[in-house]
Design a protein around this motif. Structure first.
Motif, PDB file in Angstrom:
ATOM      1  N   ARG A 221       0.515  -1.165  -0.068  1.00 17.90           N
ATOM      2  CA  ARG A 221      -0.009  -0.008   0.053  1.00 17.90           C
ATOM      3  C   ARG A 221       0.724   1.204   0.089  1.00 17.90           C
ATOM      4  O   ARG A 221       0.402   2.342  -0.229  1.00 17.90           O
ATOM      5  CB  ARG A 221      -0.942  -0.082   1.191  1.00 17.90           C
ATOM      6  N   ILE A 222       2.225   1.146   0.378  1.00 23.65           N
ATOM      7  CA  ILE A 222       2.877   2.308   0.608  1.00 23.65           C
ATOM      8  C   ILE A 222       4.269   2.231  -0.262  1.00 23.65           C
ATOM      9  O   ILE A 222       4.317   3.183  -1.135  1.00 23.65           O
ATOM     10  CB  ILE A 222       3.052   2.640   1.941  1.00 23.65           C
ATOM     11  N   PHE A 223       4.962   1.282   0.143  1.00 17.82           N
ATOM     12  CA  PHE A 223       6.342   1.357  -0.545  1.00 17.82           C
ATOM     13  C   PHE A 223       6.461   1.110  -1.971  1.00 17.82           C
ATOM     14  O   PHE A 223       7.021   1.690  -2.568  1.00 17.82           O
ATOM     15  CB  PHE A 223       7.375   0.092   0.233  1.00 17.82           C
ATOM     16  N   ARG A 224       5.748  -0.009  -2.533  1.00 15.90           N
ATOM     17  CA  ARG A 224       5.526  -0.421  -3.879  1.00 15.90           C
ATOM     18  C   ARG A 224       4.988   0.982  -4.549  1.00 15.90           C
ATOM     19  O   ARG A 224       5.515   1.298  -5.759  1.00 15.90           O
ATOM     20  CB  ARG A 224       4.855  -1.588  -4.122  1.00 15.90           C
ATOM     21  N   PRO A 225       3.946   1.617  -4.470  1.00 14.44           N
ATOM     22  CA  PRO A 225       3.389   2.479  -5.190  1.00 14.44           C
ATOM     23  C   PRO A 225       4.094   3.666  -4.963  1.00 14.44           C
ATOM     24  O   PRO A 225       4.285   4.393  -6.102  1.00 14.44           O
ATOM     25  CB  PRO A 225       1.935   2.998  -4.267  1.00 14.44           C
ATOM     26  N   LEU A 226       4.836   4.035  -4.167  1.00 18.07           N
ATOM     27  CA  LEU A 226       5.945   5.272  -4.192  1.00 18.07           C
ATOM     28  C   LEU A 226       7.345   4.916  -4.740  1.00 18.07           C
ATOM     29  O   LEU A 226       8.185   5.818  -4.875  1.00 18.07           O
ATOM     30  CB  LEU A 226       6.138   5.899  -2.762  1.00 18.07           C
ATOM     31  N   GLY A 227       7.663   3.560  -5.219  1.00 16.70           N
ATOM     32  CA  GLY A 227       8.731   3.226  -5.791  1.00 16.70           C
ATOM     33  C   GLY A 227       9.933   3.067  -4.664  1.00 16.70           C
ATOM     34  O   GLY A 227      10.912   3.536  -5.100  1.00 16.70           O
ATOM     35  N   MET A 228       9.625   2.973  -3.445  1.00 15.98           N
ATOM     36  CA  MET A 228      10.416   2.939  -2.369  1.00 15.98           C
ATOM     37  C   MET A 228      11.193   1.572  -2.367  1.00 15.98           C
ATOM     38  O   MET A 228      10.737   0.628  -1.492  1.00 15.98           O
ATOM     39  CB  MET A 228       9.876   3.232  -1.036  1.00 15.98           C
ATOM     40  N   THR A 229      12.156   1.238  -3.168  1.00 16.58           N
ATOM     41  CA  THR A 229      12.532  -0.052  -3.392  1.00 16.58           C
ATOM     42  C   THR A 229      13.724  -0.640  -2.638  1.00 16.58           C
ATOM     43  O   THR A 229      14.030  -1.936  -2.463  1.00 16.58           O
ATOM     44  CB  THR A 229      13.001  -0.356  -4.990  1.00 16.58           C
TER      45      THR A 229
END
Length: 479
Positions: A221-229
């Motif tokens: 819900r947060i990391f993947r949508p924001l591209g926080m890889t």
């Protein structure tokens, strides 16, 4: 878990790992962590702030990411991510290295709760006992109170070091069985007291409602949508050899590799590690309000009041501060061997994320709180521009007397100019030069300025006539 509370801001725990094989694959494809689209003069100012603070404090390294006009514009790392030993050379810090962010993790847990409220799965005003049974006064304490540290649950890790019992693994349930079932330190809503226990409860609520690990929910819900890889669950596994090494010291002794907390102690309160770039991507989302609905951000960013009406300077997982007229949504974090600070001036589109690799030292907060005003000062007002130009002239022992009213021109005798030059020239260019107040008096405009160096702060006061001429220009040490 460790936490520097009001001194440096809060710190603490969170949950699982980025599913090992998938994580390795994702990290291998991580976008470049270096960003540099900032004005060279501003870049130089930020670089000097970071380097001089590290030199002053002795902290090994810092990784910094800067957001301006709502967009990530600069990332840079300073110092040594790993110190030299008898057999290995020092390893320079790079923007691609991860650092633990400690209690900055709390705002991600709080955002998870808000997302679940948007999904209709819970309400901030629900009793925590509805989702986590057996807690003291679980039917009276609300989710809003645990997210704002007004619940009364006692903190399980107020110390700024790792105690012996914390070297062994512990589960979230074991933490709650010990600290969540103690008598409350105060009646819910009557006091503010920072407590990591609150966020262990919050993390368990997320897992109870979703039926999935907290880290899975955060990722989807947060990391993947924001591209926080780059995000890593340091509660499940220590950082790798390609990341920053954690350090601590005894008093003024040598830096030593910090002990690692046992698995489970940082769940939902301080478990996250990442690059400064990825934390800045989160900051971009706070400014753009892109992950939550507007009402959720409003609740997150609004200072929670006690039952007697007193303010707490805390919202939901974030500190809510006024920094010289600028609304700042901020938090610091500390776990063993790391301190981080994140300052987001949401109305100005400015953010500074700073990650460091030594615990119990406030270098991260110092860098962030010097760099943020520097970003704002990039658009200096006319009074600041005039005052700074005269400051630079006085450092060389000269003054343009056409800018001065007769009284101030008389004040700047040869002796005065010599004293200004001899005392100010060695200081060099200030890290920040900001106006702090303005008012009318005696037919003139009074301005006060703060001049900041790594280990010195000065105040400047001026009076200016309507025609722009200066009647006063006095500098003194800040009190």
């Amino acid at each position: 878990m460790k936490h520097l509370e009001r001194l440096f801001g809060p710190a603490i725990p969170l949950t699982m790992l980025f599913l090992s094989v998938a994580a390795a694959s994702a990290l291998a494809q991580t976008p470049a962590q270096t960003v540099d689209t900032i004005d060279p003069a501003l870049q130089d100012r930020i670089d000097r702030i970071a380097r001089q603070v590290l030199e002053q404090t002795g902290v090994p390294s810092a990784s910094v990411a800067v957001v301006r006009a709502g967009k990530l514009v600069y990332t840079h790392a300073y110092g040594s991510a790993r110190l030299a030993t008898e057999t290995t050379p020092a390893v320079p810090a790079t923007p691609a290295m991860r650092y633990s962010i400690g209690s900055i993790s709390k705002q991600f847990t709080a955002a998870s709760i808000l997302l679940l409220q948007e999904d209709g799965k819970l309400s901030l005003d629900d009793a925590v006992g509805k989702y986590v049974p057996g807690l003291t006064q679980g039917d009276n304490v609300t989710i809003r109170q645990i997210l704002s540290h007004t619940s009364g649950y006692q903190d399980y890790w107020p110390e700024d070091y790792v105690m012996t019992p914390m070297l062994a693994p512990e589960s979230a349930q074991q933490i709650l069985d010990t600290w969540g079932k103690k008598p409350l330190d105060f009646e819910p809503g009557t006091q503010w007291q920072y407590s990591n226990t609150n966020f262990v409860i919050a993390g368990r609520i997320v897992e109870s409602v979703t039926g999935h690990p907290l880290m899975d929910f955060l990722t989807s819900r947060i990391f993947r949508p924001l591209g926080m890889t780059s995000v890593w669950n340091s509660d499940e596994a220590k950082l790798t050899q390609t990341d920053a090494t954690a350090y601590y010291r005894h008093a003024l002794g040598p830096l030593r590799i910090a002990p690692k907390e046992g698995r489970g102690w940082m769940f939902a309160a301080g478990e996250l590690a990442m690059t400064a770039r990825d934390l800045a991507l989160w900051d971009e989302s706070l400014i753009a309000q892109s992950i939550l609905k507007p009402d959720s951000y409003k609740q997150m960013f609004t200072e929670v009041k006690l039952k007697d009406g007193k303010g707490t300077h805390y919202g939901l997982g974030v500190e809510v501060m006024d920094r010289q007229g600028h609304r700042s949504i901020e938090h610091s974090g500390e776990v063993s061997g790391f301190v981080a600070d994140n300052e987001v001036l949401v109305d100005d589109g400015v953010a500074v994320a700073v990650l460091t690799n030594q615990d119990a030292v406030g270098a991260a907060s110092t860098i962030a709180r010097l760099a943020a005003p520097a970003l704002l000062a990039a658009s200096a007002n006319p009074a600041e521009t005039q005052a700074l130009a005269l400051y630079h002239d006085l450092q060389t022992g000269h003054v343009d007397r056409t800018l001065l009213a007769p009284n101030l021109s008389d004040y700047f005798t040869a002796e005065a100019l010599a004293d200004f030059q001899s005392s100010l020239a060695p200081l060099g260019d200030p890290l920040t030069f900001r106006q702090t107040s303005e008012r009318l008096r005696g037919g003139m405009t009074f301005h006060a300025f703060q001049i900041v160096y790594p280990n010195k702060r000065l105040t400047l006061t001026t009076y200016t006539y309507p025609d722009g001429k200066l009647e006063q220009y006095l500098i003194a040490p800040a009190e």
